[in-house]
Design an enzyme around this catalytic site. Structure first.
Site: not given
Ligand code: NAP
Length: 259
Positions: A154, A168
């Site tokens: 991130s 985080y």
């Molecule tokens: P999101 O929309 O909240 O989706 C999270 C995903 O992770 C879902 O598929 C969820 O499964 C799964 N998950 C959560 N805990 C888990 C576990 N213990 N075991 C297996 N699966 C798990 O998140 P996102 O925004 O796409 O983020 C994805 C990655 O990008 C993360 O690592 C996040 O830190 C990083 N990131 C995101 C942003 C942003 O702005 N969105 C910025 C920087 C970094 P379920 O659907 O079954 O709950």
């Protein structure tokens, strides 16, 4: 696709995308299927969403399977990889450590050990466990054709996320260091390890942090003046996993609109 194609069988190479039921993971799973990979679609609890990703891939003629597992739990990760081995014919050539969580915004002074340790387990231990299982399969003790890993870090690892979630941000700092160290440890086996550092991407994660409208609030401070899409992050991940990036390891692509 990853190198060493001459050694491949007819079966599609396999990619495991953790947290692929929603957001960045979903976009990555769909994009990797377009590249000809069979996709293991990991999820934690939202089986319907994961199955919709599988259906979308199959509707386009691709191969996919939903794999439920808590990537922060060692037994669960081992079981997921066993299921992956049993289900897919092709070799595991790529891993995307995408699953990650945010907890409600608070200052460090209000954080307790349970919260910090939970985030470390979910965001850092998870990557160690999945990397370990993938390397066993990609390296000399496995198919020995090498492979590629992308960790989803991130922009918070660079910025620190003060007043929101330093815990985080620190877990993502650990993911960056894991990426650097592991890239050097496994390079001789033809395994490349890189990371993307997204920021301000339009997904559900901001609601989990307690502020669904966070991107709209911050957009004026982002040089490109908008949030990003999951597909824009997936594009960088797909490139890092491809042969186009065959001399790229231990590095980072920031996908954060210039922040
Ligand atoms: P999101 O929309 O909240 O989706 C999270 C995903 O992770 C879902 O598929 C969820 O499964 C799964 N998950 C959560 N805990 C888990 C576990 N213990 N075991 C297996 N699966 C798990 O998140 P996102 O925004 O796409 O983020 C994805 C990655 O990008 C993360 O690592 C996040 O830190 C990083 N990131 C995101 C942003 C942003 O702005 N969105 C910025 C920087 C970094 P379920 O659907 O079954 O709950």
């Amino acid at each position: 696709m990853q190198g060493t194609q001459a050694k491949r069988t007819e079966a599609n190479p396999v990619v495991l995308v953790t947290g692929a039921s929603r957001g960045i993971g979903r976009a990555t799973a769909l994009a990797m299927a377009e590249q000809g990979y069979a996709v293991a679609v990991n999820y934690l609890s939202n089986g319907l969403a994961a199955q919709s990703v599988v259906s979308a891939i199959e509707a386009r003629g691709g191969e996919a399977r939903a794999l439920q597992a808590d990537v922060g739990d060692e037994a669960s990760v081992k079981a997921m990889f066993r299921e992956l081995d049993a289900h897919f014919d092709g070799p595991l050539m790529a891993l995307v450590n995408n699953a990650g969580i945010l907890l409600p915004q608070m200052k460090l002074v209000d954080m307790d050990a349970a919260r910090v340790n939970h985030l470390l387990t979910q965001n850092v231990t998870s990557c160690f466990l999945c990397c370990r299982e993938a390397i066993k399969r990609m390296g000399p003790d496995g198919h020995d054709m090498g492979g590629a890993i992308v960790n989803v870090s991130s922009a918070a690892s660079r910025i620190g996320a003060p007043h929101e979630y330093i815990d985080y941000a620190a877990t993502k700092g650990a993911v960056d260091t894991l990426t650097l160290g592991l890239s050097k440890e496994v390079a001789e086996h033809g395994i490349r390890v890189n990371a993307v550092r997204p920021g301000f991407i339009d997904t559900d994660i901001h609601a989990a942090g307690g502020e669904p409208g966070r991107i709209a609030r911050l957009a004026p401070s982002i040089p490109l003046k908008r949030g990003g899409t999951p597909e824009e992050v997936a594009n960088a991940i797909v490139w890092l996993l491809s042969d186009e990036a065959s001399y790229v390891t231990g590095t980072f692509i920031d996908v954060a609109g210039g922040r």
